[in-house]
Design a protein around this motif. Structure first.
Motif, mmCIF file in Angstrom:
data_model
loop_
_atom_site.group_PDB
_atom_site.id
_atom_site.type_symbol
_atom_site.label_atom_id
_atom_site.label_comp_id
_atom_site.label_asym_id
_atom_site.label_seq_id
_atom_site.Cartn_x
_atom_site.Cartn_y
_atom_site.Cartn_z
ATOM 1 N N GLY A 47 -22.843 -19.984 5.569
ATOM 2 C CA GLY A 47 -21.576 -19.508 5.018
ATOM 3 C C GLY A 47 -20.573 -19.068 6.064
ATOM 4 O O GLY A 47 -19.855 -18.085 5.863
ATOM 5 N N VAL A 48 -20.513 -19.780 7.166
ATOM 6 C CA VAL A 48 -19.586 -19.410 8.242
ATOM 7 C C VAL A 48 -18.161 -19.387 7.700
ATOM 8 O O VAL A 48 -17.707 -20.323 7.043
ATOM 9 N N VAL A 49 -17.459 -18.297 7.979
ATOM 10 C CA VAL A 49 -16.082 -18.113 7.540
ATOM 11 C C VAL A 49 -15.125 -18.184 8.720
ATOM 12 O O VAL A 49 -14.039 -18.742 8.621
ATOM 13 N N ARG A 50 -15.560 -17.617 9.833
ATOM 14 C CA ARG A 50 -14.676 -17.451 10.984
ATOM 15 C C ARG A 50 -15.398 -17.821 12.262
ATOM 16 O O ARG A 50 -16.561 -17.462 12.442
ATOM 17 N N ALA A 51 -14.706 -18.531 13.155
ATOM 18 C CA ALA A 51 -15.243 -18.847 14.476
ATOM 19 C C ALA A 51 -14.336 -18.226 15.528
ATOM 20 O O ALA A 51 -13.112 -18.354 15.454
#
Length: 165
Positions: A47-51
Motif C-alpha cells: 500500500g505504498v502511498v508516498r516515495a
C-alpha cells in the motif's frame, strides 16, 4: 506513519565512471534489479502511498524503474536523503505524514536504520539475519512501526526482498 519501506538504490557504475558521486547512474544490472525490486514491492501489496527519493542520479534512476510497478504513488526528491544518517532518514519519512512511506536512499545510513529496526523487532528469521549483516543494492525491507520516534518499541519486519547474490 504506520509502515516504513527502505530501498537501497540499485547497482551504480563505478565512481571513476562519473564526474561526481552524486552523478553516478545505474549500471545495466542495476536497471534490471531496480525493475525486479519494483515488481517485488508491488507483489508484496504494502500500500505504498508516498516515495521519498535522494537527489543522486542512482536513486532517481532506481525510482524511475520502480515507479511503473507502483502506479499512483506520489514521489518527492529530498536533498537531505543524500548519504543521510539513520535518524535523518527516519525523521524525513515521519515528516511525510503518510501511512506508508518508501525511502529510496544510500548506505551506510540506510543499512544502519534497517539493522536498527530489525534488531528492535527481535526478528530471528533468516531474512532478518541477512538484513542485519548486509544490505545489497536494490534490497528493500518493510517495517510496521508503532510510535513516532525512532526509539519507540514495537517495529516489526513485514516483508523484505533482495536480488539474487
Amino acid at each position: 506513519m504506520q509502515t516504513l519501506i527502505l530501498l537501497r538504490h540499485a547497482k551504480a557504475v563505478p565512481a571513476d565512471d562519473a564526474p561526481t558521486d552524486e552523478a553516478r547512474p545505474l549500471a545495466p544490472r542495476g536497471r534490471a534489479d531496480a525493475a525486479a525490486a519494483g515488481a517485488a514491492l508491488a507483489a508484496a501489496n504494502l500500500g505504498v502511498v508516498r516515495a521519498l527519493v535522494s537527489p543522486a542520479a542512482r536513486t532517481q534512476e532506481t525510482w524511475a524503474h520502480v515507479a511503473p510497478h507502483l502506479p499512483g504513488v506520489t514521489a518527492q526528491t529530498i536533498d537531505a536523503l543524500y548519504m543521510a544518517e539513520p535518524e535523518t532518514l527516519f525523521d524525513t519519512a515521519l515528516a511525510a505524514n503518510s501511512d506508508v512511506v518508501l525511502v529510496v536512499a544510500h548506505n551506510p545510513g540506510l543499512h544502519e536504520l534497517m539493522r536498527y529496526l530489525v534488531e528492535q523487532a527481535h526478528d530471528g528469521s533468516r531474512e532478518a539475519q541477512i538484513l542485519r549483516a548486509h544490505c545489497p543494492t536494490s534490497a528493500w525491507a518493510a517495517f510496521s512501526l508503532t510510535g513516532d520516534t525512532l526509539s519507540a518499541p514495537g517495529s516489526r519486519l513485514l516483508a523484505a526482498w533482495r536480488p539474487k547474490d
